[in-house]
Design a protein around this motif. Sequence first.
Motif, PDB file in Angstrom:
ATOM      1  N   VAL A  11      33.197  40.328  34.558  1.00  0.00           N
ATOM      2  CA  VAL A  11      33.701  40.135  35.922  1.00  0.00           C
ATOM      3  C   VAL A  11      32.588  39.631  36.836  1.00  0.00           C
ATOM      4  O   VAL A  11      32.809  38.770  37.686  1.00  0.00           O
ATOM      5  CB  VAL A  11      34.314  41.453  36.462  1.00  0.00           C
ATOM      6  N   VAL A  12      31.384  40.151  36.656  1.00  0.00           N
ATOM      7  CA  VAL A  12      30.243  39.725  37.470  1.00  0.00           C
ATOM      8  C   VAL A  12      29.664  38.422  36.933  1.00  0.00           C
ATOM      9  O   VAL A  12      29.274  37.544  37.699  1.00  0.00           O
ATOM     10  CB  VAL A  12      29.165  40.838  37.530  1.00  0.00           C
ATOM     11  N   GLY A  13      29.616  38.260  35.609  1.00  0.00           N
ATOM     12  CA  GLY A  13      29.024  37.075  35.014  1.00  0.00           C
ATOM     13  C   GLY A  13      29.844  35.810  35.198  1.00  0.00           C
ATOM     14  O   GLY A  13      29.288  34.724  35.384  1.00  0.00           O
ATOM     15  N   TYR A  14      31.160  35.933  35.163  1.00  0.00           N
ATOM     16  CA  TYR A  14      32.039  34.763  35.233  1.00  0.00           C
ATOM     17  C   TYR A  14      31.783  33.886  36.458  1.00  0.00           C
ATOM     18  O   TYR A  14      31.588  32.677  36.323  1.00  0.00           O
ATOM     19  CB  TYR A  14      33.504  35.221  35.178  1.00  0.00           C
ATOM     20  N   PRO A  15      31.756  34.444  37.672  1.00  0.00           N
ATOM     21  CA  PRO A  15      31.533  33.571  38.834  1.00  0.00           C
ATOM     22  C   PRO A  15      30.146  32.929  38.867  1.00  0.00           C
ATOM     23  O   PRO A  15      29.959  31.885  39.495  1.00  0.00           O
ATOM     24  CB  PRO A  15      31.754  34.464  40.042  1.00  0.00           C
ATOM     25  N   LEU A  16      29.176  33.519  38.176  1.00  0.00           N
ATOM     26  CA  LEU A  16      27.839  32.921  38.137  1.00  0.00           C
ATOM     27  C   LEU A  16      27.818  31.644  37.305  1.00  0.00           C
ATOM     28  O   LEU A  16      26.864  30.877  37.371  1.00  0.00           O
ATOM     29  CB  LEU A  16      26.817  33.921  37.598  1.00  0.00           C
ATOM     30  N   GLY A  17      28.870  31.396  36.550  1.00  0.00           N
ATOM     31  CA  GLY A  17      28.972  30.154  35.794  1.00  0.00           C
ATOM     32  C   GLY A  17      29.032  28.934  36.704  1.00  0.00           C
ATOM     33  O   GLY A  17      28.744  27.821  36.274  1.00  0.00           O
ATOM     34  N   LEU A  26      28.803  36.346  45.537  1.00  0.00           N
ATOM     35  CA  LEU A  26      29.065  36.821  44.187  1.00  0.00           C
ATOM     36  C   LEU A  26      29.988  38.030  44.194  1.00  0.00           C
ATOM     37  O   LEU A  26      30.899  38.118  43.368  1.00  0.00           O
ATOM     38  CB  LEU A  26      27.752  37.152  43.494  1.00  0.00           C
ATOM     39  N   SER A  27      29.808  38.942  45.129  1.00  0.00           N
ATOM     40  CA  SER A  27      30.666  40.124  45.164  1.00  0.00           C
ATOM     41  C   SER A  27      32.109  39.747  45.493  1.00  0.00           C
ATOM     42  O   SER A  27      33.046  40.346  44.972  1.00  0.00           O
ATOM     43  CB  SER A  27      30.137  41.166  46.144  1.00  0.00           C
ATOM     44  N   VAL A  28      32.317  38.730  46.325  1.00  0.00           N
ATOM     45  CA  VAL A  28      33.672  38.250  46.615  1.00  0.00           C
ATOM     46  C   VAL A  28      34.271  37.610  45.358  1.00  0.00           C
ATOM     47  O   VAL A  28      35.418  37.861  44.998  1.00  0.00           O
ATOM     48  CB  VAL A  28      33.671  37.247  47.792  1.00  0.00           C
ATOM     49  N   ALA A  30      33.622  38.273  42.335  1.00  0.00           N
ATOM     50  CA  ALA A  30      33.866  39.274  41.305  1.00  0.00           C
ATOM     51  C   ALA A  30      35.157  40.048  41.549  1.00  0.00           C
ATOM     52  O   ALA A  30      35.644  40.748  40.663  1.00  0.00           O
ATOM     53  CB  ALA A  30      32.677  40.244  41.220  1.00  0.00           C
ATOM     54  N   GLY A  31      35.727  39.944  42.732  1.00  0.00           N
ATOM     55  CA  GLY A  31      37.023  40.562  42.985  1.00  0.00           C
ATOM     56  C   GLY A  31      36.988  42.073  43.115  1.00  0.00           C
ATOM     57  O   GLY A  31      36.041  42.625  43.645  1.00  0.00           O
ATOM     58  N   GLY A  32      37.992  42.747  42.586  1.00  0.00           N
ATOM     59  CA  GLY A  32      38.235  44.168  42.829  1.00  0.00           C
ATOM     60  C   GLY A  32      37.267  45.138  42.192  1.00  0.00           C
ATOM     61  O   GLY A  32      37.685  46.066  41.525  1.00  0.00           O
ATOM     62  N   ILE A  33      36.009  44.969  42.422  1.00  0.00           N
ATOM     63  CA  ILE A  33      34.997  45.866  41.889  1.00  0.00           C
ATOM     64  C   ILE A  33      34.308  46.557  43.071  1.00  0.00           C
ATOM     65  O   ILE A  33      34.076  45.922  44.100  1.00  0.00           O
ATOM     66  CB  ILE A  33      33.982  45.085  41.013  1.00  0.00           C
ATOM     67  N   SER A  34      34.043  47.839  42.927  1.00  0.00           N
ATOM     68  CA  SER A  34      33.388  48.560  44.023  1.00  0.00           C
ATOM     69  C   SER A  34      31.967  48.039  44.204  1.00  0.00           C
ATOM     70  O   SER A  34      31.364  47.492  43.283  1.00  0.00           O
ATOM     71  CB  SER A  34      33.356  50.064  43.733  1.00  0.00           C
ATOM     72  N   ARG A  35      31.436  48.237  45.390  1.00  0.00           N
ATOM     73  CA  ARG A  35      30.067  47.787  45.688  1.00  0.00           C
ATOM     74  C   ARG A  35      29.072  48.455  44.742  1.00  0.00           C
ATOM     75  O   ARG A  35      28.151  47.824  44.245  1.00  0.00           O
ATOM     76  CB  ARG A  35      29.728  48.100  47.135  1.00  0.00           C
ATOM     77  N   LYS A  36      29.275  49.740  44.487  1.00  0.00           N
ATOM     78  CA  LYS A  36      28.375  50.490  43.602  1.00  0.00           C
ATOM     79  C   LYS A  36      28.417  49.933  42.178  1.00  0.00           C
ATOM     80  O   LYS A  36      27.378  49.689  41.571  1.00  0.00           O
ATOM     81  CB  LYS A  36      28.762  51.965  43.607  1.00  0.00           C
TER      82      LYS A  36
END
Length: 102
Positions: A11-17, A26-28, A30-36
């Motif tokens: 989820v985090v790696g995909y947008p970095l492509g 990047l956090s946007v 990554a979608g529905g993932i908490s900040r932590k």
Amino acid sequence: MDQFADAWLPVVGYPLGDGPQRHSQLSVGAGGISRKAFTRTLRRMERMTLVRRRRYAEAPPRVESELTEAGHELLVPIYALGAWIEGRGPAMAAATQGESPN
């Protein structure tokens, strides 16, 4: 395998492509993932040498994260898994909800 068992890694790696991104971008993406969970996953990816952080000497300070060569190589199975989920996901979701698959 334990290092890659983190469900948030793709989820985090995909947008970095798409290239280097600031933390907020990047956090946007990554979608529905908490900040932590997001921060923990990004730091873990850095320790695994999948992501590199770049700090720019600017005012205000700017930090971007980008995939390393190993991180780009990891996108191949991540994209393959995404394609598989896109093709098989609806039938699997229907089956787990008691509906008959197509």
